[in-house]
Design an enzyme around this catalytic site. Sequence first.
Site: not given
Ligand code: GLY
Length: 399
Positions: A116, A181
């Site tokens: 992330d 994601d």
């Molecule tokens: N990337 C984590 C979410 O979308 O909750």
Amino acid sequence: MKRNLLSIGLFLFLLNSCSQMSQKSLDEKTSDNMVVAEKQMNRQLQLIDESGNIQYPRTVTENKIEYVPIDDWTSGFFPGSLWYMYKLTGDSKWEKLAEKYTENLDSVKYLTSHHDIGFIIKASYGNGYQITKKEAYKAVIIQSAKSLATRFRPVPGVIQSWDENHGWQGKRGWMCPVIIDNMMNLELLFEATNLTGDSTYRNMAISHANATMANHFRKDFSCYHVVDYDKIKGGVRGKCTAQGYSDESSWARGQAWALYGFAVCYRETKDPKYLELTEKIYKFIFTNKNMPADLVPYWDFNAPNIPNEPRDASAAAVIASALYELSTFGKPEYKETADKIIESLSSPSYLAIVGTNGNFILMHSVGSIPHGNEIDVPLNYADYYYLEALTRKKALEGK
Ligand code: GLY
């Protein structure tokens, strides 16, 4: 005859006035939501100032604002929202604040424990570099891409999202979990190549996007949340969900990340296969029988108790922002869809009353229902993508 002409004239005059009124009220709504956004962001900043620390608000838990450490995947969204406030208002006060909250994230550039870093750095330094062109920001973006690249697994050709021992694996025993994601983190890699001329980062992004295209999508172009790869032999070990209703369901924010992520891939490569995929994802989302009339999806398209399920404003905001960009790639009709979403999010159903909602802008998002986390709450990324969507809308309308 004369009377008939007069009646037609009067009718046309009234029609014109009505359309001007409805246009005016739409513009007024846009300025209303900016008033709310400014007031809420100011209140948020005042509370943080009073604490004496630089803090990153994420959500509200049990009536308390929750702040996150800088390595949390959401830490970049508050500075990112400050950058968009600057773009939307032109007031240099927001620029100064955005710099302060961005520059405090400097050490994140060495983060390698999850994927992330792309979200964190794009929202903060990425937006900051686009606006200020500061050399120091460029260096952070490049170092961050190097950190993300350490998670590239050459045999399956993907960036590993989470470590094998991630708490959400349950009994499954993941080896190289990739979540949809992750498509959002590719922008950092494309940007690093654009800044350095070193194609390594871009090649990794393309490899990841192609693997995701091949393995994450079902026949109807909905997508799985998690695909687990074999990082030694290559190939897929399993497909499942972590945050959706079930392994075969379509988690709303996952569909949003897919749409946005492949829009970025098309922007950066101009490879038509990515644009074609976004069209198929769009079709899945907007022809889905469970998409509500206001175009703010339930948290999962297959949630069992629709219509009595929480909505996810964050998914709607991500989709709207992606659609504004896609509307510039030969799909002008997507702007109308995005405008409808923004109109819904800017209505009292989703826009907070000033002084409530933990000083966040939008209400009614969902973090992770299977984990009992953040159900029907404000989320900093809902606000961020909403402001990004407003910025893109404004640019498209030449305002
Ligand atoms: N990337 C984590 C979410 O979308 O909750």
